[in-house]
Motif scaffolding. Structure first.
Motif, PDB file in Angstrom:
ATOM      1  N   MET A 107     -11.454  40.500 -15.977  1.00  0.00           N
ATOM      2  CA  MET A 107     -10.454  41.492 -15.579  1.00  0.00           C
ATOM      3  C   MET A 107      -9.584  40.961 -14.446  1.00  0.00           C
ATOM      4  O   MET A 107      -8.374  41.180 -14.411  1.00  0.00           O
ATOM      5  N   ILE A 108     -10.200  40.247 -13.511  1.00  0.00           N
ATOM      6  CA  ILE A 108      -9.430  39.659 -12.412  1.00  0.00           C
ATOM      7  C   ILE A 108      -8.402  38.675 -12.966  1.00  0.00           C
ATOM      8  O   ILE A 108      -7.230  38.693 -12.558  1.00  0.00           O
ATOM      9  N   HIS A 109      -8.815  37.830 -13.892  1.00  0.00           N
ATOM     10  CA  HIS A 109      -7.883  36.866 -14.486  1.00  0.00           C
ATOM     11  C   HIS A 109      -6.779  37.578 -15.275  1.00  0.00           C
ATOM     12  O   HIS A 109      -5.626  37.123 -15.279  1.00  0.00           O
ATOM     13  N   THR A 110      -7.116  38.682 -15.909  1.00  0.00           N
ATOM     14  CA  THR A 110      -6.108  39.432 -16.672  1.00  0.00           C
ATOM     15  C   THR A 110      -4.987  39.930 -15.768  1.00  0.00           C
ATOM     16  O   THR A 110      -3.803  39.891 -16.136  1.00  0.00           O
ATOM     17  N   TYR A 111      -5.352  40.371 -14.579  1.00  0.00           N
ATOM     18  CA  TYR A 111      -4.365  40.944 -13.649  1.00  0.00           C
ATOM     19  C   TYR A 111      -4.103  40.011 -12.469  1.00  0.00           C
ATOM     20  O   TYR A 111      -3.694  40.456 -11.392  1.00  0.00           O
ATOM     21  N   GLN A 112      -4.312  38.721 -12.664  1.00  0.00           N
ATOM     22  CA  GLN A 112      -4.235  37.779 -11.551  1.00  0.00           C
ATOM     23  C   GLN A 112      -2.844  37.707 -10.918  1.00  0.00           C
ATOM     24  O   GLN A 112      -2.724  37.576  -9.692  1.00  0.00           O
ATOM     25  N   LYS A 113      -1.803  37.832 -11.721  1.00  0.00           N
ATOM     26  CA  LYS A 113      -0.454  37.741 -11.165  1.00  0.00           C
ATOM     27  C   LYS A 113      -0.202  38.864 -10.164  1.00  0.00           C
ATOM     28  O   LYS A 113       0.289  38.629  -9.050  1.00  0.00           O
ATOM     29  N   ARG A 114      -0.543  40.089 -10.553  1.00  0.00           N
ATOM     30  CA  ARG A 114      -0.346  41.226  -9.658  1.00  0.00           C
ATOM     31  C   ARG A 114      -1.232  41.116  -8.427  1.00  0.00           C
ATOM     32  O   ARG A 114      -0.803  41.380  -7.299  1.00  0.00           O
ATOM     33  N   ILE A 115      -2.479  40.692  -8.629  1.00  0.00           N
ATOM     34  CA  ILE A 115      -3.423  40.578  -7.511  1.00  0.00           C
ATOM     35  C   ILE A 115      -2.946  39.545  -6.501  1.00  0.00           C
ATOM     36  O   ILE A 115      -2.923  39.796  -5.287  1.00  0.00           O
ATOM     37  N   LEU A 116      -2.553  38.368  -6.980  1.00  0.00           N
ATOM     38  CA  LEU A 116      -2.099  37.304  -6.079  1.00  0.00           C
ATOM     39  C   LEU A 116      -0.820  37.704  -5.349  1.00  0.00           C
ATOM     40  O   LEU A 116      -0.656  37.397  -4.161  1.00  0.00           O
ATOM     41  N   THR A 117       0.072  38.407  -6.037  1.00  0.00           N
ATOM     42  CA  THR A 117       1.312  38.861  -5.391  1.00  0.00           C
ATOM     43  C   THR A 117       0.995  39.785  -4.231  1.00  0.00           C
ATOM     44  O   THR A 117       1.563  39.665  -3.134  1.00  0.00           O
ATOM     45  N   GLN A 118       0.060  40.715  -4.433  1.00  0.00           N
ATOM     46  CA  GLN A 118      -0.303  41.664  -3.379  1.00  0.00           C
ATOM     47  C   GLN A 118      -1.023  40.972  -2.232  1.00  0.00           C
ATOM     48  O   GLN A 118      -0.802  41.300  -1.066  1.00  0.00           O
ATOM     49  N   ILE A 119      -1.884  40.022  -2.555  1.00  0.00           N
ATOM     50  CA  ILE A 119      -2.601  39.295  -1.496  1.00  0.00           C
ATOM     51  C   ILE A 119      -1.630  38.473  -0.654  1.00  0.00           C
ATOM     52  O   ILE A 119      -1.679  38.486   0.586  1.00  0.00           O
ATOM     53  N   HIS A 120      -0.710  37.759  -1.314  1.00  0.00           N
ATOM     54  CA  HIS A 120       0.228  36.893  -0.595  1.00  0.00           C
ATOM     55  C   HIS A 120       1.264  37.698   0.189  1.00  0.00           C
ATOM     56  O   HIS A 120       1.819  37.206   1.180  1.00  0.00           O
ATOM     57  N   ALA A 121       1.517  38.939  -0.253  1.00  0.00           N
ATOM     58  CA  ALA A 121       2.513  39.763   0.431  1.00  0.00           C
ATOM     59  C   ALA A 121       1.964  40.380   1.714  1.00  0.00           C
ATOM     60  O   ALA A 121       2.734  40.877   2.542  1.00  0.00           O
ATOM     61  N   PHE A 122       0.653  40.327   1.870  1.00  0.00           N
ATOM     62  CA  PHE A 122       0.052  40.958   3.044  1.00  0.00           C
ATOM     63  C   PHE A 122       0.467  40.244   4.326  1.00  0.00           C
ATOM     64  O   PHE A 122       0.360  39.016   4.438  1.00  0.00           O
ATOM     65  N   GLN A 123       0.943  41.005   5.276  1.00  0.00           N
ATOM     66  CA  GLN A 123       1.320  40.469   6.590  1.00  0.00           C
ATOM     67  C   GLN A 123       0.642  41.306   7.666  1.00  0.00           C
ATOM     68  O   GLN A 123       0.918  42.501   7.788  1.00  0.00           O
ATOM     69  N   PRO A 124      -0.273  40.722   8.425  1.00  0.00           N
ATOM     70  CA  PRO A 124      -0.898  41.488   9.511  1.00  0.00           C
ATOM     71  C   PRO A 124       0.163  41.977  10.493  1.00  0.00           C
ATOM     72  O   PRO A 124       1.171  41.311  10.730  1.00  0.00           O
TER      73      PRO A 124
END
Length: 221
Positions: free
Chosen positions: A50-67
Motif C-alpha cells: 500500500m505504501i508503494h501504491t501511494y508512494q508519490k503522494r506520501i513522498l510529496t507530503q514528507i518532502h513538503a514538511f517544513q518545521p
C-alpha cells in the motif's frame, strides 16, 4: 506502536505502525512522518504494498514538511510565515529582541524565550484583529483570549464562558490564515455547530474562506 523502515526510490522512509480494531488501513503524514494504522492481522507485506501504491503522494507530503522552528544558535523561527534567524547572546535575561530578520535571544533557554516572545506577538495580533472585527462585523462583547499549545486544533470557542482559545502555533502562519481562525471562532458565538448557517456567517466576512480553509488544512499544528 512500532517503527519500521521501507526503501522508496533509493530513499529510506521511517514509518510508525499501530494495529487497531478497524476495517481499513489509514495512512497519513504528520510533521514529516508517515503514520499508519491498520486492522489487527494485516501483514507487513500488504502494508508496504500500500505504501508503494501511494508512494508519490506520501513522498510529496514528507518532502513538503517544513518545521516552523529550530531552537539553537543559528537556528530559526517562522513568525507570520517570515523566517527569523536566532542569534543567542546569553546575558541571563529571559527576553528576545528583533533586529531586521534576526531574533536575538538573551538567555540559554532558547525555546522558552522564543515561545514567550511568540506568545506576546500572537496575543497582540489576535487582540487587535478581534477588536477590529467586533467593531465592524460582529455585534458581540469582547471575549477573553487565551493562547495555548494544542496538538490537533487551531482554536476553540467557549461561548458559555465568553472566551476563545488559540493555538500558539498560529504565530508561524500567514496572517490571513490566522484571520480565518479568528473569524471561525467568533462565528461560533452565533452558531455553536458547523452547520450551513455557520459557514454562511463566515462567508459574509471572508467570501474566499474555503480557499483559506484548504490552505490551513495543509498546515501542521
Amino acid at each position: 506502536m512500532k517503527e519500521y523502515q521501507i526503501q522508496i526510490n533509493d530513499e529510506t522512509i521511517v514509518y510508525q505502525l499501530t494495529y487497531k480494531h478497524m476495517q481499513n488501513i489509514r495512512m497519513r503524514v504528520r510533521d514529516g512522518q508517515l503514520l499508519i494504522s491498520a486492522p489487527y492481522g494485516t501483514s507487513l507485506t500488504y502494508i508496504e504494498q500500500m505504501i508503494h501504491t501511494y508512494q508519490k503522494r506520501i513522498l510529496t507530503q514528507i518532502h513538503a514538511f517544513q518545521p516552523y522552528y529550530q531552537y539553537n544558535d543559528g537556528g530559526y523561527v517562522l513568525i507570520f510565515n517570515q523566517r527569523y534567524r536566532l542569534v543567542v547572546r546569553d546575558i541571563g535575561v529571559k527576553r528576545c529582541q528583533c533586529h531586521g530578520h534576526d531574533l536575538y535571544v538573551y538567555h540559554y533557554d532558547i525555546q522558552g524565550c522564543v515561545e514567550k516572545e511568540c506568545y506576546r506577538i500572537l496575543y497582540d495580533y489576535i487582540e487587535e484583529r478581534m477588536i477590529d472585527y467586533l467593531a465592524h462585523d460582529f455585534d458581540l462583547d469582547m471575549p477573553r483570549i487565551e493562547i495555548k499549545k494544542y496538538k490537533s486544533r487551531w482554536g476553540s470557542c467557549y461561548y458559555k464562558e465568553q472566551r476563545v482559545s488559540f493555538h500558539l502555533g498560529l504565530v508561524h502562519l500567514e496572517k490571513e490564515l490566522i484571520d480565518y481562525v479568528i473569524v471561525h471562532e467568533l462565528c461560533h458565538f452565533l452558531y455553536h455547530d458547523h452547520s450551513a448557517s455557520f459557514y454562511h456567517e463566515i462567508a459574509k466576512r471572508l467570501p474566499h474562506y474555503q480557499i483559506l480553509q484548504k490552505r490551513l488544512k495543509e498546515k501542521h499544528t
